[in-house]
Design a protein around this motif. Structure first.
Motif, mmCIF file in Angstrom:
data_model
loop_
_atom_site.group_PDB
_atom_site.id
_atom_site.type_symbol
_atom_site.label_atom_id
_atom_site.label_comp_id
_atom_site.label_asym_id
_atom_site.label_seq_id
_atom_site.Cartn_x
_atom_site.Cartn_y
_atom_site.Cartn_z
ATOM 1 N N SER A 16 0.834 -1.206 0.000
ATOM 2 C CA SER A 16 0.000 0.000 0.000
ATOM 3 C C SER A 16 0.871 1.259 0.000
ATOM 4 C CB SER A 16 -0.928 0.006 1.213
ATOM 5 O OG SER A 16 -1.907 -0.993 1.101
ATOM 6 N N SER A 17 2.024 1.173 0.678
ATOM 7 C CA SER A 17 2.961 2.300 0.661
ATOM 8 C C SER A 17 3.402 2.599 -0.767
ATOM 9 C CB SER A 17 4.195 1.996 1.523
ATOM 10 O OG SER A 17 3.851 1.499 2.786
ATOM 11 N N VAL A 18 3.700 1.534 -1.526
ATOM 12 C CA VAL A 18 4.125 1.698 -2.915
ATOM 13 C C VAL A 18 3.015 2.355 -3.732
ATOM 14 C CG1 VAL A 18 4.908 0.519 -4.998
ATOM 15 C CG2 VAL A 18 5.634 -0.311 -2.748
ATOM 16 N N ALA A 19 1.778 1.883 -3.531
ATOM 17 C CA ALA A 19 0.649 2.457 -4.268
ATOM 18 C C ALA A 19 0.528 3.955 -3.995
ATOM 19 C CB ALA A 19 -0.641 1.736 -3.881
ATOM 20 N N CYS A 20 0.680 4.338 -2.715
ATOM 21 C CA CYS A 20 0.599 5.764 -2.356
ATOM 22 C C CYS A 20 1.703 6.572 -3.027
ATOM 23 C CB CYS A 20 0.692 5.923 -0.839
ATOM 24 S SG CYS A 20 -0.712 5.289 0.090
ATOM 25 N N ILE A 21 2.923 6.029 -3.007
ATOM 26 C CA ILE A 21 4.068 6.758 -3.575
ATOM 27 C C ILE A 21 3.921 6.903 -5.088
ATOM 28 C CG2 ILE A 21 6.567 6.653 -3.969
ATOM 29 C CD1 ILE A 21 6.724 5.111 -1.238
ATOM 30 N N VAL A 22 3.680 5.776 -5.744
ATOM 31 C CA VAL A 22 3.578 5.794 -7.211
ATOM 32 C C VAL A 22 2.341 6.573 -7.651
ATOM 33 C CG1 VAL A 22 3.285 4.344 -9.254
ATOM 34 C CG2 VAL A 22 4.848 3.634 -7.441
ATOM 35 N N GLY A 23 1.216 6.367 -6.950
ATOM 36 C CA GLY A 23 -0.004 7.093 -7.302
ATOM 37 C C GLY A 23 0.164 8.596 -7.159
ATOM 38 N N SER A 24 0.807 9.015 -6.078
ATOM 39 C CA SER A 24 1.040 10.447 -5.867
ATOM 40 C C SER A 24 1.910 11.029 -6.971
ATOM 41 C CB SER A 24 1.706 10.675 -4.506
ATOM 42 O OG SER A 24 0.891 10.245 -3.452
ATOM 43 N N TYR A 25 2.965 10.306 -7.292
ATOM 44 C CA TYR A 25 3.893 10.809 -8.306
ATOM 45 C C TYR A 25 3.197 10.914 -9.670
ATOM 46 C CZ TYR A 25 8.194 11.510 -10.930
ATOM 47 O OH TYR A 25 9.174 12.040 -11.742
ATOM 48 N N GLU A 26 2.438 9.899 -10.032
ATOM 49 C CA GLU A 26 1.777 9.899 -11.337
ATOM 50 C C GLU A 26 0.705 10.979 -11.433
ATOM 51 O OE1 GLU A 26 -0.416 6.863 -14.473
ATOM 52 O OE2 GLU A 26 -0.343 6.320 -12.348
ATOM 53 N N ILE A 27 -0.138 11.078 -10.405
ATOM 54 C CA ILE A 27 -1.268 11.996 -10.479
ATOM 55 C C ILE A 27 -0.806 13.450 -10.391
ATOM 56 C CG2 ILE A 27 -3.415 12.700 -9.336
ATOM 57 C CD1 ILE A 27 -3.851 9.721 -8.667
ATOM 58 N N PHE A 28 0.164 13.735 -9.523
ATOM 59 C CA PHE A 28 0.696 15.101 -9.477
ATOM 60 C C PHE A 28 1.427 15.451 -10.772
ATOM 61 C CE2 PHE A 28 0.078 15.525 -4.817
ATOM 62 C CZ PHE A 28 -0.404 16.822 -4.812
ATOM 63 N N SER A 29 2.099 14.480 -11.372
ATOM 64 C CA SER A 29 2.775 14.733 -12.651
ATOM 65 C C SER A 29 1.756 15.072 -13.731
ATOM 66 C CB SER A 29 3.597 13.511 -13.071
ATOM 67 O OG SER A 29 4.652 13.281 -12.155
ATOM 68 N N GLU A 30 0.615 14.377 -13.711
ATOM 69 C CA GLU A 30 -0.430 14.651 -14.679
ATOM 70 C C GLU A 30 -1.043 16.033 -14.436
ATOM 71 O OE1 GLU A 30 -2.058 14.099 -18.055
ATOM 72 O OE2 GLU A 30 -0.961 12.382 -17.203
ATOM 73 N N ALA A 31 -1.199 16.405 -13.156
ATOM 74 C CA ALA A 31 -1.702 17.745 -12.833
ATOM 75 C C ALA A 31 -0.740 18.811 -13.363
ATOM 76 C CB ALA A 31 -1.881 17.891 -11.320
ATOM 77 N N ASN A 32 0.554 18.566 -13.204
ATOM 78 C CA ASN A 32 1.561 19.488 -13.722
ATOM 79 C C ASN A 32 1.439 19.645 -15.237
ATOM 80 O OD1 ASN A 32 3.153 20.816 -11.891
ATOM 81 N ND2 ASN A 32 4.887 19.419 -12.030
ATOM 82 N N ALA A 33 1.270 18.504 -15.918
ATOM 83 C CA ALA A 33 1.179 18.535 -17.382
ATOM 84 C C ALA A 33 -0.077 19.277 -17.835
ATOM 85 C CB ALA A 33 1.180 17.103 -17.919
ATOM 86 N N TYR A 34 -1.197 19.040 -17.153
ATOM 87 C CA TYR A 34 -2.447 19.722 -17.495
ATOM 88 C C TYR A 34 -2.321 21.221 -17.252
ATOM 89 C CZ TYR A 34 -7.433 20.914 -17.422
ATOM 90 O OH TYR A 34 -8.656 21.483 -17.671
ATOM 91 N N TRP A 35 -1.661 21.581 -16.165
ATOM 92 C CA TRP A 35 -1.442 22.986 -15.822
ATOM 93 C C TRP A 35 -0.641 23.684 -16.923
ATOM 94 C CZ3 TRP A 35 -3.402 26.038 -12.099
ATOM 95 C CH2 TRP A 35 -2.735 27.210 -11.743
ATOM 96 N N ALA A 36 0.430 23.021 -17.379
ATOM 97 C CA ALA A 36 1.269 23.603 -18.427
ATOM 98 C C ALA A 36 0.525 23.663 -19.765
ATOM 99 C CB ALA A 36 2.540 22.781 -18.579
ATOM 100 N N LYS A 37 -0.262 22.623 -20.049
ATOM 101 C CA LYS A 37 -1.023 22.560 -21.299
ATOM 102 C C LYS A 37 -2.002 23.724 -21.414
ATOM 103 C CE LYS A 37 -4.156 19.464 -23.786
ATOM 104 N NZ LYS A 37 -4.879 18.159 -23.722
#
Length: 328
Positions: A16-37
């Motif tokens: 579950s720790s891995v899911a939290c880490i990877v999920g956070s990284y992926e979703i925040f990265s997508e938010a960053n990309a949407y923000w820049a777009k």
């Protein structure tokens, strides 16, 4: 550019720790990309930070290589703490260093977000004393014993106070991520991420998922006997006066001791025990709402509905339709 630090803990972790880490990284990265777009300058640098070159999970089944060591990160704006394993009392040296680093960052203006049982790390730093907090419903009893000065609100999916965010159990960390994206980006970005990753937005309560097992991690033997008595009389309406008299304890003292030991008043405890039995009946049988109500000692349908909704966040009918497959 601001900074988001996602913690890779030193042990005390699971998948579950891995899911939290990877999920956070992926979703925040997508938010960053949407923000820049949408024509904005890049907003956050997102890094996984740790206390070793490689963090291993589930006996080496999965490993994560942090981007940087906490000693090299002098300033961050948001720290995300993933779910932790259940050996809460055993803090490894690396995690003690992590707690000290987080506390210093918070003093310097960073905000903190814990996922599921990651709240134990925040609480161990003393950062939750006198503040509200949520965690996984299955860890509530242990948390209450270890951290009595924290205002635990285990029915809530998310708490948000003084720059500290916590969330309830397991994969509800996804709801916290959407909440954080709205806070740190904006509402349109949060809505986009909720749609892209198919996460419910604005879910406030986790009560529907709770399985009540009773708080017995205490040393008050008479109160334990009272709890067992309540649990053995599901079909009866027991008054608090009757209970306190049975165990030869004055009413006010009985109420005080029961609340201190269990985190619930005697009436709340009895209600939770009864509603847990009702939930199992709705899940596993075709009994009517009236049949279930009578079996747990209620004779007033309106009162039963009100208590059921208060504890689960749903009506008895809504609960039965959701969890009994043949009725769905």
């Amino acid at each position: 550019m601001k900074h988001i630090a996602i913690i890779a803990p030193d042990g005390q972790s699971n998948l579950s720790s891995v899911a939290c880490i990877v999920g956070s990284y992926e979703i925040f990265s997508e938010a960053n990309a949407y923000w820049a777009k949408n024509g904005h300058n890049p907003k956050y640098e997102i890094q996984i930070v740790g206390v070793s070159d490689r963090a291993e999970f589930s006996k080496g089944l999965v490993s994560i290589k942090p981007h940087t060591h906490i000693s090299e990160l002098k300033k961050t704006d948001l720290i995300i703490i993933p779910s932790l394993a259940r050996d809460f009392e055993r803090a490894l040296a690396g995690n003690i260093a992590m707690v000290d680093w987080m506390s210093e960052q918070y003093k310097n203006g960073a905000e903190l977000a814990s996922m599921c049982t990651g709240a134990f790390m925040l609480a161990s730093a003393g950062l939750l004393n006198g503040r509200t907090c949520s965690t996984h419903w299955s860890a509530v009893n242990t948390f209450s014993v270890l951290f009595p000065h924290v205002k635990l609100q285990s029915h809530r999916t998310i708490t948000d106070e003084a720059g500290i965010y916590t969330n309830g159990g397991a994969y509800s960390f996804l709801n916290l991520l959407v909440h954080l994206i709205e806070k740190f980006y904006d509402r349109p970005t949060a809505i986009y991420c909720s749609k892209l990753f198919q996460i419910d937005i604005d879910r406030e309560f986790q009560s529907i998922f709770t399985i009540f097992s009773g708080q017995k991690l205490h040393d008050d033997q008479e109160i334990k006997q009272a709890q067992q008595y309540i649990e053995s009389k599901i079909d009866e309406k027991i008054s608090v006066d009757q209970l306190s008299s049975k165990f030869s304890i004055g009413r006010r003292n009985f109420d005080r001791r029961f609340l201190k030991a269990t985190g619930n008043t005697p009436l709340e405890y009895a209600q939770r025990v009864k509603i847990e039995v009702a939930k199992r009946s709705f899940e596993n049988s075709r009994k009517t709402i009236n049949e279930v109500m009578y079996e747990i000692g209620y004779s007033d349908l309106k009162a039963f509905r009100e208590v059921f909704r208060k504890i689960t966040g749903m009506s008895p009918l809504e609960y039965r339709e959701r969890y009994h497959k043949s009725l769905a």
